[in-house]
Design an enzyme around this catalytic site. Structure first.
Site, PDB file in Angstrom:
ATOM      1  N   LYS A   1     -28.201 -19.309  87.972  1.00 51.57           N
ATOM      2  CA  LYS A   1     -28.309 -18.489  86.761  1.00 51.57           C
ATOM      3  C   LYS A   1     -29.573 -18.910  86.014  1.00 51.57           C
ATOM      4  O   LYS A   1     -29.797 -20.099  85.785  1.00 51.57           O
ATOM      5  CB  LYS A   1     -27.093 -18.711  85.862  1.00 51.57           C
ATOM      6  CG  LYS A   1     -27.205 -18.079  84.475  1.00 51.57           C
ATOM      7  CD  LYS A   1     -26.102 -18.593  83.560  1.00 51.57           C
ATOM      8  CE  LYS A   1     -26.251 -20.061  83.247  1.00 51.57           C
ATOM      9  NZ  LYS A   1     -27.432 -20.364  82.388  1.00 51.57           N
TER      10      LYS A   1
ATOM     11  N   ASP B   1     -20.391 -19.987  80.514  1.00 51.31           N
ATOM     12  CA  ASP B   1     -21.195 -19.199  81.449  1.00 51.31           C
ATOM     13  C   ASP B   1     -20.382 -18.618  82.600  1.00 51.31           C
ATOM     14  O   ASP B   1     -20.930 -17.855  83.410  1.00 51.31           O
ATOM     15  CB  ASP B   1     -22.323 -20.061  82.031  1.00 51.31           C
ATOM     16  CG  ASP B   1     -23.430 -20.340  81.036  1.00 51.31           C
ATOM     17  OD1 ASP B   1     -23.560 -19.575  80.065  1.00 51.31           O
ATOM     18  OD2 ASP B   1     -24.164 -21.331  81.226  1.00 51.31           O
TER      19      ASP B   1
END
Length: 279
Positions: A10, A127
């Site tokens: 990410k 996240d």
């Protein structure tokens, strides 16, 4: 039967810290994309919950009860899965390695057992929801407000990490201001990576200065990326220590990655394409 799920890195192209709630959670506004490099999580029938860790970055992974993959399995209420983690991303690196692995574990167990992944997975990590999506997303709030971002061009990038861990709590502790402006209400479409980089230059990672304060090597990585030919923008991702540089084409990114790898053979360096499932 074994289920394999890719857990991509990410990358926070922006990360604006816009406030802090009374319970201590920070409010964020971030443009998140995903790389074509990452870990692989495999789930198969097993006796109890087990985890084997392989791959070039296996050394830094906690394999005990605190591992995010095992926590994800318990979150779904299963106790009979054998996991294998093929680890390619460095740990504590600001590119979502642990949370991406947790999201991949949720998906793998859901497929293996015929379960649905619950809508609310924030308790596994801020996240995790965006990592479950795995595509270009505007992430706001404490990680629960997710909006698709369309109109991004193909983005080539170099990711570089000096193989030093950075404590996210320590970075937030060093943050001087927590009520910064968010991104503009509308993220426009972009014709080229250069257009995107120009827009990103007016945005921020509000954790970058604090990340450098917590780990000065972050500044060294940023400087190395800024020196390579063809880079359009450099920035720290997440809370560090991984930083990225954007390029207009694959050849430029590949040449830059090779140059940095020669100059810093002890660093983790990868050229990659950013985007996500919509690549």
């Amino acid at each position: 039967m074994a289920i394999r799920v890719f857990a991509p890195a990410k990358v926070n192209l922006t990360l604006h810290v816009t406030g802090q709630r009374a319970d201590g959670y920070h409010l964020l506004d971030s443009l998140v994309v995903f790389a074509d490099v990452g870990d692989v999580v495999t789930a198969a029938d097993g006796k109890g919950l087990t985890l084997a860790v392989t791959g070039p970055e296996a050394g830094g992974v906690p394999a005990g009860e605190s591992n995010s993959i095992l926590q994800a399995a318990r979150f779904l209420g299963v106790e009979d899965v054998a996991f294998t983690l093929e680890k390619h991303l460095p740990t504590a690196a600001g590119i979502g390695g642990g949370t991406a692995d947790a999201a991949a574990a949720l998906q793998a167990v859901a497929l293996l057992r015929g379960l649905d992944v619950p809508a609310d997975v924030l308790s596994l990590g801020a996240d995790v929801p965006v990592c479950l999506r795995g595509k270009a997303t505007r992430m706001s709030g404490i990680g629960e407000e997710l909006t698709d971002v369309d109109g991004l061009p193909g983005i080539w990038a170099v990711l570089a990490n000096p193989r030093v861990g950075v404590s996210t709590p320590e970075v937030f502790k060093r943050l001087q201001r927590k009520d910064n402006a968010p991104m503009p209400d509308h993220i426009p479409p972009f014709e080229t990576v250069r257009d995107l980089a120009g827009w990103l230059a007016d945005q921020r990672n509000d954790l970058e200065a604090a990340g450098i304060g917590a780990q000065p090597k972050v500044a060294e990585v940023l400087a190395a990326l800024q020196r390579v030919k063809g880079q359009l923008l450099t920035r720290m991702s997440g809370s560090g220590a991984t930083c990225f540089a954007l390029f207009g084409d694959e050849q430029s990114a590949d040449s830059a990655a090779q140059e940095i790898s020669v100059q810093h053979p002890d660093w983790w360096v990868r050229n990659t394409r950013l985007g996500g499932k919509n690549l």
